[in-house]
Design an enzyme around this catalytic site. Structure first.
Site, PDB file in Angstrom:
ATOM      1  N   GLU A   4       0.858  -1.188  -0.014  1.00 22.74           N
ATOM      2  CA  GLU A   4       0.066  -0.001  -0.035  1.00 22.74           C
ATOM      3  C   GLU A   4       1.014   1.109   0.047  1.00 22.74           C
ATOM      4  O   GLU A   4       1.923   1.273   0.912  1.00 22.74           O
ATOM      5  CB  GLU A   4      -0.616  -0.050   1.029  1.00 22.74           C
ATOM      6  CG  GLU A   4      -2.015   1.265   1.197  1.00 22.74           C
ATOM      7  CD  GLU A   4      -2.954   1.348   2.284  1.00 22.74           C
ATOM      8  OE1 GLU A   4      -2.678   0.404   3.143  1.00 22.74           O
ATOM      9  OE2 GLU A   4      -3.616   2.014   2.333  1.00 22.74           O
ATOM     10  N   GLY A  42       3.327   2.297  10.993  1.00 20.41           N
ATOM     11  CA  GLY A  42       3.179   1.402  12.119  1.00 20.41           C
ATOM     12  C   GLY A  42       2.870  -0.134  11.816  1.00 20.41           C
ATOM     13  O   GLY A  42       3.406  -0.986  12.365  1.00 20.41           O
ATOM     14  N   ALA A  43       2.040  -0.212  10.867  1.00 23.08           N
ATOM     15  CA  ALA A  43       1.678  -1.560  10.750  1.00 23.08           C
ATOM     16  C   ALA A  43       0.810  -1.620   9.149  1.00 23.08           C
ATOM     17  O   ALA A  43       0.464  -0.540   8.860  1.00 23.08           O
ATOM     18  CB  ALA A  43       0.791  -2.109  11.614  1.00 23.08           C
ATOM     19  N   MET A  44       0.557  -2.905   8.711  1.00 17.96           N
ATOM     20  CA  MET A  44      -0.258  -2.914   7.333  1.00 17.96           C
ATOM     21  C   MET A  44      -1.094  -3.950   7.612  1.00 17.96           C
ATOM     22  O   MET A  44      -0.769  -5.120   7.867  1.00 17.96           O
ATOM     23  CB  MET A  44       1.007  -3.334   6.417  1.00 17.96           C
ATOM     24  CG  MET A  44       0.242  -3.026   5.013  1.00 17.96           C
ATOM     25  SD  MET A  44      -0.663  -1.860   4.462  1.00 17.96           S
ATOM     26  CE  MET A  44      -1.840  -2.202   3.567  1.00 17.96           C
ATOM     27  N   ASN A  49      -2.447  -6.155   5.413  1.00 21.52           N
ATOM     28  CA  ASN A  49      -2.584  -7.237   4.427  1.00 21.52           C
ATOM     29  C   ASN A  49      -3.420  -8.510   4.698  1.00 21.52           C
ATOM     30  O   ASN A  49      -3.452  -8.718   5.692  1.00 21.52           O
ATOM     31  CB  ASN A  49      -1.013  -7.794   3.995  1.00 21.52           C
ATOM     32  CG  ASN A  49      -0.136  -6.540   3.964  1.00 21.52           C
ATOM     33  OD1 ASN A  49      -0.144  -5.940   3.247  1.00 21.52           O
ATOM     34  ND2 ASN A  49       0.929  -6.865   4.916  1.00 21.52           N
ATOM     35  N   GLU A  75      -5.514  -2.759  12.599  1.00 20.85           N
ATOM     36  CA  GLU A  75      -5.272  -3.526  11.458  1.00 20.85           C
ATOM     37  C   GLU A  75      -6.207  -4.635  11.253  1.00 20.85           C
ATOM     38  O   GLU A  75      -6.859  -4.836  10.437  1.00 20.85           O
ATOM     39  CB  GLU A  75      -3.960  -4.199  11.553  1.00 20.85           C
ATOM     40  CG  GLU A  75      -2.815  -3.106  11.844  1.00 20.85           C
ATOM     41  CD  GLU A  75      -3.025  -2.116  10.790  1.00 20.85           C
ATOM     42  OE1 GLU A  75      -3.251  -2.237   9.510  1.00 20.85           O
ATOM     43  OE2 GLU A  75      -2.332  -0.990  11.165  1.00 20.85           O
ATOM     44  N   HIS A  80      -9.548  -3.647   9.763  1.00 18.68           N
ATOM     45  CA  HIS A  80      -9.403  -3.372   8.465  1.00 18.68           C
ATOM     46  C   HIS A  80      -9.823  -4.744   7.592  1.00 18.68           C
ATOM     47  O   HIS A  80     -10.191  -4.423   6.570  1.00 18.68           O
ATOM     48  CB  HIS A  80      -8.171  -2.993   8.088  1.00 18.68           C
ATOM     49  CG  HIS A  80      -7.644  -1.746   7.963  1.00 18.68           C
ATOM     50  ND1 HIS A  80      -8.412  -0.673   7.662  1.00 18.68           N
ATOM     51  CD2 HIS A  80      -6.570  -0.968   8.352  1.00 18.68           C
ATOM     52  CE1 HIS A  80      -7.825   0.458   7.386  1.00 18.68           C
ATOM     53  NE2 HIS A  80      -6.814   0.215   8.263  1.00 18.68           N
ATOM     54  N   GLU A 120      -9.707   4.444   6.124  1.00 20.34           N
ATOM     55  CA  GLU A 120      -8.825   4.720   7.157  1.00 20.34           C
ATOM     56  C   GLU A 120      -9.714   5.786   8.566  1.00 20.34           C
ATOM     57  O   GLU A 120      -9.543   5.372   9.602  1.00 20.34           O
ATOM     58  CB  GLU A 120      -7.812   5.551   7.065  1.00 20.34           C
ATOM     59  CG  GLU A 120      -6.673   4.981   5.988  1.00 20.34           C
ATOM     60  CD  GLU A 120      -6.327   3.509   6.743  1.00 20.34           C
ATOM     61  OE1 GLU A 120      -6.390   3.212   7.929  1.00 20.34           O
ATOM     62  OE2 GLU A 120      -5.487   2.838   5.793  1.00 20.34           O
TER      63      GLU A 120
HETATM   64  N1  B3K Z   1      -3.120   1.049   5.642  1.00 25.17           N
HETATM   65  C1  B3K Z   1      -1.940   1.249   6.235  1.00 25.17           C
HETATM   66  C2  B3K Z   1      -1.033   2.643   5.885  1.00 25.17           C
HETATM   67  C3  B3K Z   1      -0.414   2.355   4.545  1.00 25.17           C
HETATM   68  C4  B3K Z   1       0.636   3.654   4.211  1.00 25.17           C
HETATM   69  C5  B3K Z   1       1.337   3.418   2.932  1.00 25.17           C
HETATM   70  N2  B3K Z   1       2.185   4.533   2.840  1.00 25.17           N
HETATM   71  C6  B3K Z   1      -1.801   1.228   7.798  1.00 25.17           C
HETATM   72  C7  B3K Z   1      -2.936   1.348   8.345  1.00 25.17           C
HETATM   73  O1  B3K Z   1      -3.605   2.600   8.264  1.00 25.17           O
HETATM   74  O2  B3K Z   1      -3.755   0.749   8.975  1.00 25.17           O
HETATM   75 ZN    ZN Z   2      -5.621   1.836   8.787  1.00 27.11          ZN
END
Ligand code: B3K
Ligand code: ZN
Length: 942
Positions: free
Chosen positions: A158, A298-300, A302, A335, A338, A357
């Site tokens: 991302e 911080g985190a992602m 996926n 996360e 999400h 977000e």
């Molecule tokens: N979705 C990711 C953030 C990605 C940032 C890319 N530059 C983390 C989050 O908001 O959960």
């Molecule tokens: Zn997020």
């Protein structure tokens, strides 16, 4: 390069930004933003091709990786005969074939953004497209795409990283199912992970092995992930509401398995909470989290393979503070949430980023509020929003929650998208009430499951279930800037009528003027002399609708530029409590007098406004001291002092604060809430409200005023500090966190006074928990070398104790970088050469350089401009290795208009120097956008 404080001539590279007025052509559109071009929301068109399945083969070697990408593609419209655009950056193409037939160089064209495959007849129906490319994860210092963090391979896709792994239509409205085979050395990379379910694992020749993963859920490419390395696994499980068993695995560097308990517990709490609050159950049988040390944020989230900055997973009481424990809990939850708000229902395009977000921050904030104290959680969120997001909204990067355009999407992971976006969802919840909001979110998840949608779609669900028209409310998505709400009141003792006149104003922001009035919930209370809320009878002559909301009291819905609200039957003039619970993210302007604020501080039934009243009182003192110093009222001008009237104020204010320091009150009140009431507004929170500021003068005023308040509190704080030491829970990690918040607030108060260095040292030296050790360290770093040698001893002792723990050492760098005594420019330079510092690790870069530029007001804003120059040189250097980090580090420089001379011109000159690098050096798109926008004339429309 010029170091002149005078602004240099307008920078040529900035006067000709390559921002087209007209819509870019289809290729540029498909290519997203190529170098320094803006992409516009209004130009959105659906993709010409769909990609249904992705079959990736990732062959990992020490100096390269070979990626085979097999895509099944079909045209969205068989008659379009469109050429096929695929994004691709930093890929070395080995071969390309279509339906098994190798393509020649005449069949496609490649540039630095991707590949355009010429149309041919077999592209009129489903076809297979295969590429083989070579990439160099080992050299990927941008930490986007597939890269190496120490001995680990990992990914960050991302927003637009997948195009750095393979050729693809890398946009979120292209959703496919993925199969991923990873092949690597068996000894070096025993763990091979990707999204979904593990289908098979086998050994292959040459001491290698491979694993095949399949994700049954369609997803956009930004949610793809892969990890390969040597990792320890910590396991747990969760039984869902429908009785399914989910395996939960956290993978960490060998030796860190003991620090995963809290993240696992947080994950399970989050899974349960999402079932209870939103009816959302987890959908696969496995949920993985991997901790990596080098990570840009911080985190992602996926799909089923969250990748985390290790600082947001690992926590044990000796090495992680209470704040870290809370952060881990909320990021793990964020996360996880999400999985529904972002993954199952995703964004159509990146202009919709806040769809996932803003909503997910709102969800995680409610989760944390439920796990701890709602009022403390709300205050902490608002404090951050008002300081940092309001500043963003007032600066050159101001943009709407759904922006109109961007050059580099990475620059739009902002506080506006996240925090203001969450406030917008909160307001919808408040307007609709609990039941309808839940019905709206159920409808949203059910209707759009598996789709890529817009903020309009989200609001439409809320409108449908509530049968409300939210057309005007949607201005929150399109209008940037923080609305101001000015309030005047009038009380008529004869009729018992109390009237409020409310006027809203939305400031101009770059590219946006003449804004329309917004629709928002504004919760208020009328507090009587005896401290109770009056029963409010809103007269029908009022222009605004009013209703009651559980936990919020009276909610008025404001829609017009000017509104009048009339209350009947009010026996005496009330003290008005405005915007209770911070029901709308606005700036409230109302002329309170000190007595009224003290009354609210003591009695307001709304905890948020009790805290807020105390903040307004302190801010008023800072304003008065600065007002006199600036006007030169005091002899000679520029003199900072507390006058007689302030002395009276200090007495009253501090005795109101002291009620939160009474040991007796600790059992009757939430100690964390008391701690917040005792914490004076940050310097940055204060100056955010000022139009233009002489930084060093304001800082002296702030220091002087806070010192005076702390002197008044000294005795009570000292007593409270000592008594809390013997509280039975004080050293308990979980049960004692709130007590420690109060006790360490006492220490922070005392550390403003010279006599308490020894106490801070004592705490630092004997602390068993990281929270206490850091609080002692922070307190010590206030003392100049001339007053005590304890700070130097603490710096050395901390390093000796924690040198083998990189995450703890991040605090060591950051606390020094923020200190006016131990974070001078010379100190920062020395620390940047420290053996434990790394220019390739984002956590270290943030700890040292970003902290210095954003928090060390005294040393960064040096009137000679040396610190500005140093940070600019650092940014320019980092831009060559990690543009995302460089661009973020530039934020403090972009606020140049806020400061008086010489600071303003000096900062501007550094921005111009960034825009005009020497020689052949190129500036990244990330940095270009920030620099360009901050040098653009205010309010110029694009
Ligand atoms: N979705 C990711 C953030 C990605 C940032 C890319 N530059 C983390 C989050 O908001 O959960
Ligand atoms: Zn997020």
């Amino acid at each position: 390069m010029s170091t002149s404080p005078e602004p240099t001539a307008t920078a040529p590279k900035l006067t000709q930004p390559d921002i087209p007025d007209a819509a870019p052509g289809p290729e540029a559109q498909a290519a997203s933003a190529s170098q320094n071009q803006a992409v516009y929301l209004r130009d959105y068109t659906p993709p010409a091709y769909r990609i249904d399945t992705v079959d990736l083969y990732v062959d990992l070697h020490e100096d390269h990786a070979l990626i085979t990408g097999k895509l099944t593609i079909q045209p969205a419209d068989a008659s379009s005969r469109a050429d096929l655009w695929l994004h691709g950056e930093a890929l070395e193409l080995v071969s390309a074939s279509l339906n098994g037939e190798r393509l020649s160089e005449d069949d496609f064209r490649i540039d630095e953004n991707g590949m355009l495959v010429s149309y041919r007849d077999d592209m009129a129906q489903a076809f297979e497209f295969e590429t083989v490319s070579r990439i160099r994860p080992q050299d990927n210092t941008r930490l986007e795409g597939l890269y190496r963090s120490k001995n680990l391979f990992c990914t960050q896709c991302e927003a637009e990283g997948f195009r750095r792994i393979t050729w693809f239509l890398d946009r979120p409205d292209v959703m496919a199912t993925y199969r991923c085979t990873i092949e690597a050395d068996r000894d070096k990379y025993p763990v091979l992970l990707s999204n979904g379910n593990l289908v098979s694992e086998e050994n292959v020749d040459g001491n290698r092995h491979r694993a095949v993963w399949e994700d049954p859920f369609r997803k956009p490419s930004y949610l793809f992930a892969l990890v390969a390395g040597t990792l320890d696994r910590v396991e747990d499980s969760f039984t869902t509401m429908s009785g399914r068993n989910i395996d939960l695995h956290i993978y960490v560097d060998p030796g860190n398995a003991g620090k995963c308990r809290h993240a696992l517990d947080s994950l399970k709490k989050a899974m349960k909470w999402d079932e209870e609050r939103y009816g959302r159950e987890y959908d696969l049988d496995l949920f993985n989290i991997v901790a990596v040390d080098d990570f840009n944020m911080g985190a992602m989230e996926n799909k089923s393979l969250n990748i985390f900055n290790s600082s947001c997973v690992l926590a044990d009481p000796a090495s992680a503070s209470d704040a870290t424990f809370d952060r881990v809990e909320s990021i793990v939850a964020h996360e996880y949430f999400h999985n529904w708000s972002g993954n199952r229902v995703t964004c159509r395009d990146w202009f919709q980023l806040s769809l996932k977000e803003g909503f997910t921050v709102y969800r995680d904030a409610c989760f944390s509020a439920d796990m701890h104290s709602p009022v403390v959680n709300r205050i902490e969120h608002v404090r951050f929003l008002r300081t940092a997001q309001f500043a963003e909204d007032a600066g050159p990067m101001a943009h709407a929650v759904r922006p109109e355009s961007y050059m580099e999407i990475s620059n739009f992971y902002t506080l506006t998208i996240y925090e203001k976006g969450a406030e917008v969802v909160r307001m919808i919840h408040l307007l609709l009430g609990d039941e309808l909001f839940r019905r709206g979110s159920d409808l949203y998840f059910e209707r759009f499951d598996g789709q890529a949608v817009t903020t309009e779609d989200f609001v439409a669900c809320m409108e449908e279930v509530s049968e409300r028209d939210l057309t005007q409310f949607k201005l929150w998505y399109s209008q940037a800037g923080t609305p101001g709400v000015k309030i005047k009141d009038r009380y008529d003792a004869k009729t018992g009528e109390y009237q409020l006149s409310i006027r809203q104003h939305i400031p101009d922001t770059p590219g946006q003027t003449n804004k329309k009035p917004m629709h928002f919930p504004f919760c208020i209370g009328l507090v009587s002399e005896d401290g109770k809320d009056f029963d409010t009878n809103v007269d029908s002559a009022s222009t605004a609708a009013a209703s009651f909301r559980e936990g919020h009291g009276l909610m008025i819905e404001l829609r017009q530029k000017e509104e009048t609200v009339i209350f009947k039957g009010i026996p005496h003039k009330p003290v008005i409590s405005l915007n209770r619970g911070f029901s709308a993210p606005v700036r409230v302007e109302y002329e309170y007098d000190t007595t009224e604020l003290l009354h609210l501080m003591q009695y307001d039934s709304d905890g948020f406004n009790r805290w807020n009243a105390g903040q307004i009182l302190a801010l008023g003192l800072f304003d008065r001291v600065l007002g006199r110093a600036s006007a030169g009222d005091s002899e000679g001008g520029g003199v900072v002092e507390i006058d007689e009237a302030d002395k009276g104020f200090l007495q009253e204010y501090s005795s109101a604060l002291k009620q939160y320091l009474k040991p007796g009150s600790i059992s009757s009140q939430d100690p964390a809430f008391c701690a917040l009431l005792l914490q004076l507004p940050d310097f940055s929170a204060w100056i955010e409200r000022l139009p233009q500021v002489d930084i060093q003068l304001a800082l002296s005023c702030y220091e002087q005023a806070t010192l005076e308040i702390c002197k008044q509190l000294e005795q009570a704080a000292s007593q409270c500090y000592d008594e809390l030491a013997s509280h039975p829970n004080i050293a308990d990690r979980e049960a004692g966190a709130e007590l420690r918040a109060l006790r360490n607030t006492c220490l922070a108060i005392l550390s403003r006074l010279p006599e308490h260095a020894e106490r801070a040292w004592q705490q630092f030296e004997t602390a068993q928990l990281m929270t206490d050790q850091l609080a002692g360290f922070r307190a010590l770093l206030r003392y100049p070398r001339s007053q005590s040698n304890r700070p130097e001893q603490a710096i050395a002792a901390f390093e000796k104790q924690w040198q083998n723990d990189g995450l703890v050492m991040d605090n060591w760098f950051a606390l020094q970088a923020a200190s006016r005594e131990y974070g001078t420019l010379a100190d920062i330079k020395r620390l940047s050469e420290h053996r434990l510092f790394s220019r390739f690790n984002p956590n270290k870069l943030r700890s040292l350089f970003t902290t210095f530029a954003a928090q060390n007001w005294a040393c960064f804003h040096d009137p000679k401009g040396d610190s500005y120059r140093f940070i600019r040189e650092t940014i320019a250097e980092l831009d060559q290795t990690n543009p995302q980090i460089a661009s973020r580090m530039t934020t403090p420089l972009t606020r140049w208009r806020k400061y008086s001379e010489p600071y303003s011109s000096l900062l501007r000159a550094e921005l111009e120097a960034l825009a005009n690098p020497e020689g052949e050096t190129e500036i990244s798109k990330d940095l270009y956008e920030i620099v360009y926008k901050s040098l653009q004339e205010a309010n110029k429309t694009d």
